[in-house]
Motif scaffolding. Structure first.
Motif, PDB file in Angstrom:
ATOM      1  N   PHE A 115       0.832  -1.216   0.000  1.00  0.00           N
ATOM      2  CA  PHE A 115       0.000   0.000   0.000  1.00  0.00           C
ATOM      3  C   PHE A 115       0.869   1.270   0.000  1.00  0.00           C
ATOM      4  O   PHE A 115       0.384   2.333  -0.384  1.00  0.00           O
ATOM      5  CB  PHE A 115      -0.936   0.021   1.204  1.00  0.00           C
ATOM      6  N   PHE A 135      -9.340   2.874   3.561  1.00  0.00           N
ATOM      7  CA  PHE A 135      -9.330   1.741   2.627  1.00  0.00           C
ATOM      8  C   PHE A 135      -7.976   1.024   2.529  1.00  0.00           C
ATOM      9  O   PHE A 135      -7.823   0.140   1.706  1.00  0.00           O
ATOM     10  CB  PHE A 135      -9.795   2.200   1.250  1.00  0.00           C
ATOM     11  N   THR A 136      -7.027   1.434   3.343  1.00  0.00           N
ATOM     12  CA  THR A 136      -5.760   0.684   3.386  1.00  0.00           C
ATOM     13  C   THR A 136      -5.564   0.122   4.802  1.00  0.00           C
ATOM     14  O   THR A 136      -5.841  -1.037   5.047  1.00  0.00           O
ATOM     15  CB  THR A 136      -4.577   1.587   2.987  1.00  0.00           C
ATOM     16  N   ILE A 139      -9.250  -0.931   6.669  1.00  0.00           N
ATOM     17  CA  ILE A 139      -9.916  -2.150   6.188  1.00  0.00           C
ATOM     18  C   ILE A 139      -9.031  -3.381   6.446  1.00  0.00           C
ATOM     19  O   ILE A 139      -9.538  -4.461   6.746  1.00  0.00           O
ATOM     20  CB  ILE A 139     -10.298  -2.020   4.689  1.00  0.00           C
ATOM     21  N   THR A 140      -7.705  -3.207   6.366  1.00  0.00           N
ATOM     22  CA  THR A 140      -6.805  -4.338   6.616  1.00  0.00           C
ATOM     23  C   THR A 140      -6.859  -4.743   8.092  1.00  0.00           C
ATOM     24  O   THR A 140      -6.970  -5.934   8.411  1.00  0.00           O
ATOM     25  CB  THR A 140      -5.363  -3.975   6.226  1.00  0.00           C
TER      26      THR A 140
END
Lengths: 306, 191
Positions: A115, A135-136, A139-140
């Motif tokens: 990422f 979203f990096t 979410i991970t």
């Protein structure tokens, strides 16, 4: 694995109450947060009042110890409490250490190298940073906690609502500890700055995991809509996405022609406010859901025998 | 009970889809940010350049354009254009020699690591390339740091009585990874 000292028998009701055969979870969460926040608060205050007191031998080793503190405190509290009940949560240790090892060896290198958030997010606009971190990193992290609970506990070790909270928080504590250690392997840090960062990591992880655990309990124990779980996962990720840039923005010295200094207490205050509010709200949500379920069970029982 | 099990199963299916889709959005945002470029135009020297949007741009009397990646730890990867007025008879080799003599006095352990190689720029004009390396130490003596090896290359082209030097500098450890950014920059550069 935890081995209970007491036989696997449920104690009879005392004074009309139904004693629980499993260890309470909320006091454990509050104790963990209180200890880590108190240490960060004391060290940050010392930096402002008397910085010379923080010049201690083996400061780097002490910082590493501080980074490991969440898992040490959580493990010791869990072992002590789980051994004293008849139905201990046997998957806690395996989830905690799997979360720690997986995060340190796979997840954080993946975020760092694939990422590459450090290359494009620090200079992005506020909205882009929130979206980017959501979203990096967000979410991970929530995905890892969800996956670990699903793989290691969901099928065989979830009996009560509190079990899900305990397993989610354990995964989050393992993740946070790995995050702290990974940070120290990349950068050097002062004692107080490290403690503040470690508490901030813990605060956001705990709150996001509590939100996630609400979704999981709704899915497992209530007839909740199938969109509740993904919705809570997104809310958890957004919380991480908002908190990460906000925390660094508040803590760092402002960029201006006037003299400015870092403001660790402001960052600490924000983390404390988020974790207190998060625990209060999720506790209310989860307790309300449990009460509703109990009332429904009582009504069903009364209907059956009336 | 069956309805509850089915709902639970769908819930996990949706959650897995959300995680995968969310990470996909993350990759999309990352690619957009890393490949986004901005345009730089200098009418005086006739330069039109496209540089990475996340890089910081500056100019001074000694160089009309410099872009640096300040998000990197240690030495920031740099692309710089300098313009010097030169006689029409001068060759790129002489420009390189002049640059080398200057750098030998200002840069620690400066070494040229390749002899000039002729290349053709995207606009069809010819240029020469030389690679070199030097040791970069921290300007602030109070910041203790082991010097890092900086690897660079100069692309020199002579036109309109001017020697235009396009320099690329990067930490030796990240040189190969960052070289594609410089090649992309050269492809889009208009002089």
């Amino acid at each position: 694995m935890f081995r209970s000292k007491t036989p696997a028998l449920i104690e009879p009701p005392i004074n009309g109450t139904n004693p629980r055969p499993y260890a309470p979870i909320w006091t454990r969460i509050i104790t963990l947060v209180a200890i880590v926040s108190a240490i960060a608060g004391i060290l940050s205050t010392l930096r402002l009042v008397s910085p010379a007191l923080l010049t201690i031998p083996y400061a780097n080793a002490v910082t590493v110890l501080l980074s490991l503190l969440p898992i040490i405190i959580w493990a010791s509290l869990s072992i002590r409490q789980e051994r004293s009940v008849s139905q201990p949560r046997v998957a806690l240790l395996s989830i905690g250490f799997t979360a720690f090892l997986t995060t340190y060896t796979l997840v954080l290198p993946f975020i760092d190298r694939i990422f590459t958030t450090n290359q494009w997010l620090p200079l992005a606009s506020a909205v882009d940073r929130i979206l980017g971190y959501t979203f990096t990193v967000g979410i991970t992290q929530t995905g890892v906690v969800y996956a670990l609970v699903m793989l290691l506990a969901w099928r065989n070790h979830v009996r009560y609502r509190d079990d899900i909270i305990a397993y989610c928080i354990t995964a989050a504590v393992g993740y946070t500890t790995a995050e702290n250690l990974y940070f120290l392997s990349q950068y050097s840090s002062l004692l107080d700055a490290g403690a503040t960062r470690f508490f901030s990591n813990l605060a956001v992880s705990v709150v996001s995991s509590l939100i996630l655990s609400y979704g999981l309990t709704q899915t497992r124990f209530d007839r909740a809509s199938s969109v509740i779980m993904p919705f809570t996962l997104i809310i958890s990720a957004i919380l991480i996405g908002i908190f990460t840039p906000l925390q660094s923005g508040l803590t760092s010295a402002s960029l201006s022609l006037e003299p400015s200094v870092p403001r660790p207490l402001l960052g600490l205050g924000l983390a404390l406010a988020i974790v207190v509010a998060g625990i209060a709200i999720t506790n209310w949500l989860l307790t309300s859901a449990e009460n509703r379920a109990r009332e429904a069970e009582t009504v069903a029982f009364m209907d059956e025998y009336s | 009970m069956i309805q509850q099990l089915t709902s639970s199963r769908w819930s996990h299916v949706f959650t897995t889809i959300v995680i995968i889709a969310g990470m996909g959005v993350g990759f999309f945002l990352r690619d957009n940010a890393l490949t986004e470029v901005r345009i730089y135009t200098d009418i005086q020297f006739g330069i039109t350049a496209f540089y990475p949007a996340a890089w910081s741009v500056s100019s001074s009397t000694s160089y009309p354009f410099r872009a640096r990646n300040l998000t990197e730890r240690g030495f920031p990867t740099t692309i710089q254009i300098t313009v010097q007025t030169v006689p029409d008879t001068i060759s790129p080799r002489q420009v390189f020699d002049t640059l080398s003599l200057e750098r030998l006095q200002t840069l620690a352990s400066y070494n040229v690591i390749s002899s000039p190689v002729n290349i053709t720029l995207p606009d069809g004009s010819s240029a020469s390339v030389v690679e070199y390396a030097y040791a970069d130490s921290e300007a602030d003596p109070f910041l203790e740091r082991i010097p890092s090896i900086i690897r660079g290359q100069d692309v020199v082209t002579i036109r309109r009585g001017q020697a235009i030097t396009i320099s690329f500098l990067s930490d030796e450890k990240t040189y190969d990874a960052n070289l594609s950014t410089f090649e992309e920059f050269l492809q889009r550069l208009r002089l």
